[in-house]
Design a protein around this motif. Structure first.
Motif, short mmCIF file in Angstrom:
data_model
loop_
_atom_site.label_atom_id
_atom_site.label_comp_id
_atom_site.label_asym_id
_atom_site.label_seq_id
_atom_site.Cartn_x
_atom_site.Cartn_y
_atom_site.Cartn_z
N MET A 1 20.48 10.37 8.34
CA MET A 1 20.26 8.93 8.52
C MET A 1 20.55 8.22 7.21
SD MET A 1 16.76 6.93 9.65
CE MET A 1 16.74 7.70 11.26
N ALA A 2 21.66 7.46 7.20
CA ALA A 2 22.01 6.75 5.97
C ALA A 2 21.10 5.56 5.79
CB ALA A 2 23.47 6.28 6.06
N MET A 3 20.54 5.47 4.60
CA MET A 3 19.57 4.40 4.37
C MET A 3 19.51 4.08 2.89
SD MET A 3 15.63 4.22 5.62
CE MET A 3 16.18 4.48 7.28
N ASN A 4 19.52 2.80 2.58
CA ASN A 4 19.38 2.35 1.21
C ASN A 4 18.34 1.26 1.15
OD1 ASN A 4 21.57 3.94 0.02
ND2 ASN A 4 22.94 2.62 1.22
N ALA A 5 17.70 1.09 -0.02
CA ALA A 5 16.72 0.03 -0.22
C ALA A 5 17.26 -0.95 -1.24
CB ALA A 5 15.39 0.60 -0.70
N SER A 6 17.14 -2.24 -0.96
CA SER A 6 17.55 -3.26 -1.91
C SER A 6 16.50 -4.34 -1.96
CB SER A 6 18.90 -3.86 -1.51
OG SER A 6 18.83 -4.48 -0.25
N VAL A 7 16.28 -4.90 -3.14
CA VAL A 7 15.27 -5.93 -3.31
C VAL A 7 15.80 -7.25 -2.78
CG1 VAL A 7 13.89 -7.19 -4.99
CG2 VAL A 7 14.31 -4.76 -5.31
N VAL A 8 14.97 -7.97 -2.03
CA VAL A 8 15.36 -9.25 -1.45
C VAL A 8 15.55 -10.29 -2.54
CG1 VAL A 8 14.65 -11.10 0.11
CG2 VAL A 8 14.12 -8.74 0.68
N THR A 9 16.66 -11.04 -2.48
CA THR A 9 16.91 -12.09 -3.47
C THR A 9 16.79 -13.45 -2.80
OG1 THR A 9 19.28 -11.94 -3.05
CG2 THR A 9 18.41 -10.63 -4.87
N SER A 353 15.00 10.73 -0.14
CA SER A 353 15.90 10.22 0.90
C SER A 353 15.29 10.33 2.29
CB SER A 353 17.23 10.98 0.85
OG SER A 353 17.01 12.37 1.09
N GLU A 354 14.18 11.10 2.41
CA GLU A 354 13.55 11.29 3.71
C GLU A 354 12.39 10.32 3.95
OE1 GLU A 354 14.73 13.39 5.96
OE2 GLU A 354 16.34 13.82 4.51
N ILE A 355 11.93 9.62 2.91
CA ILE A 355 10.72 8.80 3.05
C ILE A 355 10.96 7.57 3.92
CG2 ILE A 355 9.02 7.41 1.81
CD1 ILE A 355 9.30 9.33 -0.54
N LEU A 356 11.95 6.76 3.58
CA LEU A 356 12.20 5.54 4.36
C LEU A 356 12.64 5.83 5.79
CD1 LEU A 356 13.79 3.21 1.66
CD2 LEU A 356 11.46 3.19 2.56
N PRO A 357 13.47 6.86 6.04
CA PRO A 357 13.77 7.19 7.44
C PRO A 357 12.51 7.55 8.23
CG PRO A 357 15.39 8.21 6.00
CD PRO A 357 14.33 7.62 5.11
N SER A 358 11.56 8.23 7.59
CA SER A 358 10.30 8.56 8.28
C SER A 358 9.52 7.29 8.62
CB SER A 358 9.44 9.47 7.40
OG SER A 358 10.08 10.72 7.17
N VAL A 359 9.51 6.34 7.69
CA VAL A 359 8.82 5.07 7.92
C VAL A 359 9.46 4.32 9.09
CG1 VAL A 359 8.40 2.78 6.95
CG2 VAL A 359 7.98 4.82 5.57
N ILE A 360 10.79 4.25 9.11
CA ILE A 360 11.49 3.54 10.18
C ILE A 360 11.24 4.22 11.52
CG2 ILE A 360 13.78 3.05 11.12
CD1 ILE A 360 12.94 1.10 9.00
N ALA A 361 11.27 5.55 11.55
CA ALA A 361 11.05 6.28 12.81
C ALA A 361 9.66 5.98 13.37
CB ALA A 361 11.23 7.78 12.57
N ILE A 362 8.66 5.97 12.48
CA ILE A 362 7.30 5.67 12.93
C ILE A 362 7.18 4.23 13.40
CG2 ILE A 362 4.91 5.42 12.13
CD1 ILE A 362 5.37 7.83 10.32
#
Length: 471
Positions: A1-9, A353-362
């Motif tokens: 699961m491709a996923m990146n985090a970026s800060v909102v501007t 790399s597995e943390i945010l995909p786990s959050v999205i899945a939940i």
């Protein structure tokens, strides 16, 4: 699961100044609620505290920063944070569209104010001076002294009484665009990061976001505020808005040494309550401590979905196998058995790399709606395979079931005798519901309601008093 985090501007308004001039008080006044901790002890704010505010339809991101040169010559050895706070402040002002320079009109212009002003002039950013503590007209006259800072826009204000704040905001947001759409900018997912002191919460935030967003130190209790960090998760080309809340470490009640720490813990509890999903960080070298259990209990009591992050796996992995670690956590914290466990290392980035995909899945599972007929088919199958136990002379009979709510997932089962609902069978039902409906990472609650057969006399034959459970 491709996923990146970026800060909102978004348009950013940054509050700066020396310690104890009222920066956090101004932050709370603008937001019209208490977010940053306000206390007479200087240097209370160490990390950047951020929130989305609006003024007359103009929406902006308001940032409260730590005081420069905190505790210079103070009573506690917090000087270790001075350079870190300066770095945080420098990173904050880089993104600033406008800066509010807060000073104390009663104390007057002091050398440290001059030092801050000199630094701000070098940045070339628009600056307005907020001369705080001008509680009446006589005191407000003294604001003219701050013209010596080199800034011509000076507004006497009183954060305590709200005097002059409207005029200050009119000036600071004059060039901000009117944008009613920003009202919908509230993050889609609130993610709270909690844990006992010094397990690596701030390092985890910085690793997740890919920037030094909060202060990292070996000194326990570095984070005092609950720091909100809006960001976006990129998932399959779609950006999902989120808000990461880094909280103060939750200590034992007897070890809360100051009012500031007390309020920090209150913020942490509030953060858990606000959160959609909670990341509980534990030390893989010392899992399942009394403090870990207390924090996990808070998460369960609030009915929050959860992921357990076993940090410092680079150290623990040399002594134990992952299976052994998971078994120990399950033994020490059995009531949080619904939470998936991820080993990770904030220093190296292992498994991040597995943390945010786990959050999205939940998060996706949290919106599942389970129709009543499906609930009853599952219950019928469960009791056919494993008969409910007898409570004394009465065997539990389940007449009917329904799905009550999603957050947290709550089922209602109508039974013949509530007292016959044994704990081990309830645990069995929860685990089977989780498996059948894909509710991994979510706590499940079951409400048992006692009914007589006659209560269902108007229901269709399948729902009439006949029990789903076999005798």
């Amino acid at each position: 699961m491709a996923m990146n985090a970026s800060v909102v501007t978004t348009p950013t308004l940054v509050i700066v100044g020396r310690p104890n001039v009222g920066k956090s008080a101004l932050f709370n006044r603008v937001m019209q609620r208490r977010i940053a901790i306000v206390h007479e002890q200087s240097g209370v704010t160490r990390d950047r505290v951020t929130a989305v505010g609006d003024w007359c339809g103009k929406y902006f991101r308001l940032v409260d920063t730590g005081g420069l040169n905190v505790f210079r010559g103070g009573h506690k050895a917090d000087g270790v944070f001075d350079e870190m706070i300066r770095e945080q402040l420098e990173e904050a002002v880089v993104d600033a569209d406008f800066i509010i320079f807060v000073v104390d009109v009663i104390a007057g212009l002091v050398p440290l104010d001059r030092e801050v002003a000199r630094w701000l002039r070098q940045l070339g950013k628009p600056v307005v001076v907020a001369a705080n503590k001008a509680d009446n007209d006589k005191i407000a006259v003294g604001a003219g002294e701050f013209a010596e800072t080199g800034f011509t826009d000076i507004y006497p204000i009183s954060c305590l009484h709200g005097l002059g704040v409207a005029e200050l905001l009119d000036h600071a947001t004059a060039d901000f665009a009117m944008n009613e759409a920003e009202r919908d900018e509230a993050p889609a997912i609130n993610i709270a990061l909690v844990g006992r002191p010094n397990v690596g919460k701030s390092s985890t935030v910085n690793r997740l976001l890919g920037e030094n967003r909060v202060i990292v130190s070996e000194v326990p209790g570095t984070t005092r505020d609950a720091v909100d960090i809006p960001f976006e998760i990129e998932l399959h080309g779609t950006r999902v808005k989120a808000n990461l809340i880094d909280t103060a470490g939750i200590k034992k009640r007897t070890k809360t040494s100051s009012p500031v720490e007390f309020f920090g813990l209150a913020r942490a509890r509030t953060a858990i309550r606000r959160a959609d999903i909670v990341l509980v960080l534990i030390d893989a070298t010392e899992p399942g401590t009394a403090q870990d259990k207390r924090i996990c209990r808070l998460v369960l009591d609030e009915g929050k979905p959860c992921v357990l992050l076993a940090n410092k796996w680079d150290l623990a992995g040399k002594e134990v196998k992952q299976k052994e670690l998971f078994e120990r956590i399950a033994w020490e914290i059995p009531f949080l058995d619904y939470a998936p466990i991820l080993t990770c290392c904030a220093v190296s980035g292992y498994n991040f790399s597995e943390i945010l995909p786990s959050v999205i899945a939940i998060h996706e599972q949290m919106s599942i709606d389970i129709p009543t007929p499906l609930v009853n088919r599952v219950v019928q199958d469960l009791v056919a395979r494993v008969s409910p136990p007898a409570g004394g002379s009465t065997r539990l009979k389940i007449y009917y079931g329904t799905y009550k709510s999603q957050r947290p997932p709550t089922f209602i089962l109508f039974v013949n005798d509530v007292k016959s609902c044994r704990g081990n069978y309830v645990a069995f039902l929860k685990n089977q519901f989780r498996r059948a409906f894909g509710l991994d990472g979510l706590p499940i609650f079951i409400e048992f309601r006692e009914r007589r057969r006659g209560d269902f006399h108007n229901a269709p034959d399948k729902k009439r008093g006949k029990s789903i459970a076999s005798k």
